[in-house]
Motif scaffolding. Structure first.
Motif, short mmCIF file in Angstrom:
data_model
loop_
_atom_site.label_atom_id
_atom_site.label_comp_id
_atom_site.label_asym_id
_atom_site.label_seq_id
_atom_site.Cartn_x
_atom_site.Cartn_y
_atom_site.Cartn_z
N VAL A 12 0.85 -1.19 0.00
CA VAL A 12 0.00 0.00 0.00
C VAL A 12 0.89 1.24 0.00
CG1 VAL A 12 -0.18 0.06 2.52
CG2 VAL A 12 -1.99 1.08 1.13
N GLN A 13 0.39 2.30 -0.57
CA GLN A 13 1.14 3.56 -0.55
C GLN A 13 1.00 4.25 0.79
OE1 GLN A 13 -0.24 5.87 -3.93
NE2 GLN A 13 1.45 5.13 -5.19
N ALA A 14 1.97 5.05 1.11
CA ALA A 14 1.92 5.83 2.36
C ALA A 14 0.63 6.66 2.37
CB ALA A 14 3.13 6.74 2.45
N ASN A 84 -4.79 2.75 9.44
CA ASN A 84 -4.99 3.93 8.60
C ASN A 84 -3.75 4.81 8.62
OD1 ASN A 84 -7.70 3.12 8.20
ND2 ASN A 84 -8.37 4.23 10.02
N SER A 85 -3.68 5.71 7.66
CA SER A 85 -2.56 6.66 7.57
C SER A 85 -1.23 5.92 7.68
CB SER A 85 -2.67 7.71 8.68
OG SER A 85 -3.89 8.41 8.60
N LEU A 86 -1.10 4.88 6.91
CA LEU A 86 0.10 4.05 7.00
C LEU A 86 1.34 4.80 6.56
CD1 LEU A 86 -1.48 0.73 5.78
CD2 LEU A 86 -0.21 1.01 7.91
N LYS A 87 2.44 4.45 7.22
CA LYS A 87 3.72 5.08 6.96
C LYS A 87 4.73 4.01 6.53
CE LYS A 87 2.89 8.29 10.79
NZ LYS A 87 3.42 8.82 12.08
N PRO A 88 5.77 4.40 5.80
CA PRO A 88 6.79 3.40 5.42
C PRO A 88 7.36 2.65 6.61
CG PRO A 88 7.08 5.39 4.13
CD PRO A 88 6.01 5.70 5.15
N LYS A 114 1.31 -17.29 11.64
CA LYS A 114 2.53 -17.29 10.83
C LYS A 114 2.86 -15.92 10.27
CE LYS A 114 2.42 -22.19 9.68
NZ LYS A 114 2.47 -23.21 8.60
N GLY A 115 1.94 -15.00 10.40
CA GLY A 115 2.21 -13.63 10.00
C GLY A 115 1.72 -13.29 8.61
N THR A 116 1.54 -11.99 8.41
CA THR A 116 1.17 -11.46 7.10
C THR A 116 2.02 -10.22 6.85
OG1 THR A 116 -0.68 -10.74 5.70
CG2 THR A 116 -0.76 -10.08 8.01
N LEU A 117 2.54 -10.08 5.63
CA LEU A 117 3.47 -9.01 5.32
C LEU A 117 2.72 -7.75 4.91
CD1 LEU A 117 6.36 -7.97 4.82
CD2 LEU A 117 6.18 -8.94 2.50
N VAL A 118 3.09 -6.65 5.54
CA VAL A 118 2.59 -5.33 5.16
C VAL A 118 3.76 -4.51 4.66
CG1 VAL A 118 1.59 -3.18 6.03
CG2 VAL A 118 0.68 -5.39 6.81
N THR A 119 3.62 -3.99 3.45
CA THR A 119 4.66 -3.16 2.86
C THR A 119 4.05 -1.81 2.50
OG1 THR A 119 5.77 -5.11 1.94
CG2 THR A 119 6.40 -2.95 1.07
N VAL A 120 4.64 -0.75 3.04
CA VAL A 120 4.14 0.60 2.79
C VAL A 120 5.19 1.34 1.97
CG1 VAL A 120 3.22 2.71 3.78
CG2 VAL A 120 2.89 0.53 4.97
N SER A 121 4.83 1.74 0.78
CA SER A 121 5.77 2.45 -0.09
C SER A 121 5.64 3.97 0.09
CB SER A 121 5.51 2.07 -1.54
OG SER A 121 4.22 2.49 -1.93
N SER A 122 6.76 4.64 -0.08
CA SER A 122 6.75 6.10 0.11
C SER A 122 6.42 6.82 -1.18
CB SER A 122 8.12 6.55 0.62
OG SER A 122 9.13 6.15 -0.28
#
Length: 122
Positions: A12-14, A84-88, A114-122
Protein backbone atom coordinates in the motif's frame (compact mmCIF):
# COMPACT_ATOMS: atom_id res chain seq x y z
CA UNK A 1 -4.67 -25.97 20.66
CA UNK A 2 -5.48 -22.72 18.93
CA UNK A 3 -4.68 -22.10 15.29
CA UNK A 4 -4.33 -18.50 14.14
CA UNK A 5 -4.33 -17.41 10.52
CA UNK A 6 -3.59 -13.82 9.58
CA UNK A 7 -4.68 -12.24 6.32
CA UNK A 8 -5.08 -8.84 4.74
CA UNK A 9 -1.48 -7.83 4.30
CA UNK A 10 -0.16 -6.38 1.09
CA UNK A 11 1.46 -3.44 -0.62
CA UNK A 12 0.00 0.00 0.00
CA UNK A 13 1.14 3.56 -0.55
CA UNK A 14 1.92 5.83 2.36
CA UNK A 15 -1.28 7.35 3.69
CA UNK A 16 -3.32 4.34 2.69
CA UNK A 17 -5.19 1.80 4.76
CA UNK A 18 -5.29 -1.93 5.30
CA UNK A 19 -7.35 -4.19 7.53
CA UNK A 20 -5.68 -7.26 8.91
CA UNK A 21 -7.70 -10.22 10.10
CA UNK A 22 -6.74 -13.00 12.47
CA UNK A 23 -9.05 -15.99 12.30
CA UNK A 24 -8.84 -18.38 15.23
CA UNK A 25 -9.85 -22.02 15.28
CA UNK A 26 -9.62 -24.85 17.73
CA UNK A 27 -10.91 -22.85 20.67
CA UNK A 28 -12.79 -19.66 21.18
CA UNK A 29 -10.41 -16.83 21.93
CA UNK A 30 -12.90 -14.57 23.66
CA UNK A 31 -11.31 -15.43 27.01
CA UNK A 32 -7.74 -14.85 25.86
CA UNK A 33 -5.56 -11.80 25.70
CA UNK A 34 -5.11 -11.14 21.99
CA UNK A 35 -2.20 -9.22 20.55
CA UNK A 36 -0.87 -7.93 17.28
CA UNK A 37 2.92 -7.85 17.04
CA UNK A 38 5.09 -6.80 14.13
CA UNK A 39 8.66 -7.41 13.12
CA UNK A 40 10.53 -5.36 10.57
CA UNK A 41 13.71 -6.63 8.89
CA UNK A 42 16.64 -6.44 11.28
CA UNK A 43 14.48 -5.35 14.20
CA UNK A 44 13.00 -7.02 17.23
CA UNK A 45 9.39 -8.06 17.38
CA UNK A 46 7.30 -5.31 18.91
CA UNK A 47 3.80 -5.12 20.32
CA UNK A 48 1.43 -3.05 18.21
CA UNK A 49 -1.94 -3.51 19.89
CA UNK A 50 -3.68 -5.77 22.36
CA UNK A 51 -7.00 -6.55 23.97
CA UNK A 52 -6.55 -7.92 27.46
CA UNK A 53 -8.56 -10.90 28.68
CA UNK A 54 -9.29 -9.17 31.95
CA UNK A 55 -11.79 -6.41 31.35
CA UNK A 56 -11.14 -6.18 27.65
CA UNK A 57 -9.01 -3.05 27.87
CA UNK A 58 -7.02 -2.16 24.81
CA UNK A 59 -3.39 -1.16 24.42
CA UNK A 60 -1.71 0.60 21.52
CA UNK A 61 1.94 1.34 20.96
CA UNK A 62 2.64 5.06 20.85
CA UNK A 63 3.78 4.74 17.25
CA UNK A 64 0.32 3.62 16.10
CA UNK A 65 -2.03 5.46 18.46
CA UNK A 66 -4.70 7.34 16.58
CA UNK A 67 -3.97 5.42 13.37
CA UNK A 68 -4.60 1.74 14.23
CA UNK A 69 -7.71 0.25 15.77
CA UNK A 70 -8.01 -3.28 17.09
CA UNK A 71 -11.35 -5.01 17.36
CA UNK A 72 -12.77 -8.47 17.82
CA UNK A 73 -15.81 -10.35 16.56
CA UNK A 74 -16.47 -13.11 19.07
CA UNK A 75 -19.16 -14.66 16.88
CA UNK A 76 -16.60 -15.17 14.11
CA UNK A 77 -13.72 -15.90 16.52
CA UNK A 78 -11.78 -13.28 14.59
CA UNK A 79 -9.72 -10.26 15.52
CA UNK A 80 -9.03 -7.29 13.28
CA UNK A 81 -6.44 -4.55 13.03
CA UNK A 82 -7.58 -1.54 11.04
CA UNK A 83 -4.54 0.42 9.95
CA UNK A 84 -4.99 3.93 8.60
CA UNK A 85 -2.56 6.66 7.57
CA UNK A 86 0.10 4.05 7.00
CA UNK A 87 3.72 5.08 6.96
CA UNK A 88 6.79 3.40 5.42
CA UNK A 89 8.00 2.62 8.94
CA UNK A 90 4.91 0.44 9.43
CA UNK A 91 6.41 -2.03 6.96
CA UNK A 92 6.77 -5.35 8.76
CA UNK A 93 5.42 -8.83 9.13
CA UNK A 94 2.39 -8.62 11.39
CA UNK A 95 1.63 -11.49 13.75
CA UNK A 96 -1.44 -12.34 15.76
CA UNK A 97 -0.89 -14.06 19.10
CA UNK A 98 -3.02 -15.10 22.07
CA UNK A 99 -2.32 -15.72 25.71
CA UNK A 100 -4.19 -17.10 28.70
CA UNK A 101 -2.47 -14.42 30.77
CA UNK A 102 -3.07 -10.67 30.91
CA UNK A 103 0.58 -9.91 30.15
CA UNK A 104 1.22 -8.51 26.70
CA UNK A 105 4.81 -9.49 26.04
CA UNK A 106 6.00 -12.00 23.44
CA UNK A 107 7.13 -14.55 26.02
CA UNK A 108 3.64 -14.67 27.52
CA UNK A 109 1.97 -15.69 24.27
CA UNK A 110 0.72 -19.27 24.02
CA UNK A 111 -0.08 -19.38 20.31
CA UNK A 112 1.14 -17.48 17.27
CA UNK A 113 0.05 -17.13 13.70
CA UNK A 114 2.53 -17.29 10.83
CA UNK A 115 2.21 -13.63 10.00
CA UNK A 116 1.17 -11.46 7.10
CA UNK A 117 3.47 -9.01 5.32
CA UNK A 118 2.59 -5.33 5.16
CA UNK A 119 4.66 -3.16 2.86
CA UNK A 120 4.14 0.60 2.79
CA UNK A 121 5.77 2.45 -0.09
CA UNK A 122 6.75 6.10 0.11
Amino acid sequence: QVQLIESGGGLVQAGGSLRLSCAASGRTVSGYTICWFRQAPGKERELVAAIRRSGGSTYYADSVKGRFTMSRDNAKNTVYLQMNSLKPEDTAVYYCAVSRQAMIVPNAMDYWGKGTLVTVSS
